[in-house]
Enzyme design. Sequence first.
Site, short mmCIF file in Angstrom:
data_model
loop_
_atom_site.label_atom_id
_atom_site.label_comp_id
_atom_site.label_asym_id
_atom_site.label_seq_id
_atom_site.Cartn_x
_atom_site.Cartn_y
_atom_site.Cartn_z
N SER A 106 -3.89 -10.95 28.78
CA SER A 106 -3.43 -9.62 28.34
C SER A 106 -2.60 -8.88 29.39
CB SER A 106 -4.61 -8.78 27.87
OG SER A 106 -5.25 -9.40 26.76
N GLU A 161 -7.32 -22.41 25.01
CA GLU A 161 -7.21 -22.67 23.56
C GLU A 161 -7.21 -24.17 23.29
OE1 GLU A 161 -3.74 -20.25 22.90
OE2 GLU A 161 -4.94 -18.46 23.32
N HIS A 203 -5.10 -25.25 28.94
CA HIS A 203 -5.24 -23.86 28.46
C HIS A 203 -6.57 -23.76 27.71
CE1 HIS A 203 -4.54 -20.19 26.21
NE2 HIS A 203 -3.59 -19.91 27.08
N ASN A 256 3.79 -17.99 27.91
CA ASN A 256 3.21 -19.02 27.05
C ASN A 256 3.40 -18.54 25.62
OD1 ASN A 256 1.66 -20.87 25.68
ND2 ASN A 256 -0.31 -19.96 26.29
N GLY A 296 0.92 -14.37 27.58
CA GLY A 296 0.99 -14.81 26.19
C GLY A 296 1.75 -13.82 25.33
N GLY A 297 1.02 -12.95 24.67
CA GLY A 297 1.61 -12.01 23.70
C GLY A 297 2.84 -11.27 24.20
N GLU A 325 -7.33 -17.68 34.03
CA GLU A 325 -7.29 -16.92 32.78
C GLU A 325 -8.70 -16.76 32.23
OE1 GLU A 325 -3.14 -17.30 30.84
OE2 GLU A 325 -4.39 -18.90 30.09
N LYS A 363 2.74 -20.02 22.90
CA LYS A 363 1.72 -20.54 21.98
C LYS A 363 2.39 -21.11 20.73
CE LYS A 363 -1.42 -17.07 23.76
NZ LYS A 363 -2.82 -16.74 23.86
N GLY A 395 -5.52 -12.66 24.87
CA GLY A 395 -5.20 -12.21 23.52
C GLY A 395 -6.10 -11.10 23.01
C1 PEP Z 1 -2.16 -16.98 27.48
O1 PEP Z 1 -1.91 -17.42 26.37
O2 PEP Z 1 -2.17 -17.75 28.44
C2 PEP Z 1 -2.42 -15.55 27.63
C3 PEP Z 1 -2.77 -15.09 28.79
O3 PEP Z 1 -2.29 -14.79 26.51
P1 PEP Z 1 -2.28 -13.16 26.46
O4 PEP Z 1 -1.34 -12.70 27.54
O5 PEP Z 1 -1.78 -12.85 25.09
O6 PEP Z 1 -3.67 -12.71 26.71
#
Ligand code: PEP
Length: 249
Positions: free
Chosen positions: A213, A97, A95, A10, A234-235, A167, A12, A173
């Site tokens: 994460s 966010e 999501h 993802n 994500g990251g 999640e 973002k 994040g």
């Molecule tokens: C996400 O954006 O769905 C996510 C899990 O981000 P991160 O891996 O950065 O925690």
Amino acid sequence: MARRKIVAGNWKMNKTPSEAVALVEELKPLVASDDVDVVFCVPAIDIIPVAEAVKGTNIAVGAENMYFEEKGAYTGEISPAMLVDAGVKYVVLGHSERREYFAETNETVNKKVLKAFEHGITPIMCCGESLEQREQGVTMDFIRQQVKVGLQNVTADQAKTMVIAYEPIWAIGTGKTATTEQAQEVCAGIRACIAEVYDDATAEAIRIQYGGSVNAATAPELFTQADIDGGLVGGAALKPDFGKIVNYK
Ligand code: PEP
């Protein structure tokens, strides 16, 4: 039959179109895999160049959101038909966010899930509790509600093909991954909820990802749990590490 793992990035709100193509070129050889479905969920404006850049590879393109109407006066929104025409196969829906900053509710997520199926797009439907909910001991109640409302009027045959991403909000994040036990426990709880709503065959078929994460060090243990069928990342999806996550074995 064993479920095929699925690892989705993802992105973002990161990467301009030209940066997105450069990242795809960098990641392409690193994420090659015969065993795992690989998806890059990218910002809307990056979809067309990324779809072009991944042609002939094992990478599928996903969107990060979608509207639930066919077309019309919805300034700024993107329709399912637009996504399909651009080459999108998956869409991340609900999501945390989007729930937090853009007022997504279980009901709007449900409308989007149904609309995605109408257009042959595979939903990656997100759910997950806040830290406060975990501390109050209501994690599973909250997630069961997200899942049940999100799946209203979704048929068993449709549900079998979709992806649910668990999640925990406190792990997104933050660098704070859920422990393997915490992640497995909730993913097993989601599968049990699917069995109640539908049947055992549907619960066995649906793919459930963990997200929060995930990195190259934590992926191997997480992704080999009985009820975890891969991850939403994500990251780390923006780095060469994503290749290690895809090839976690
Ligand atoms: C996400 O954006 O769905 C996510 C899990 O981000 P991160 O891996 O950065 O925690």
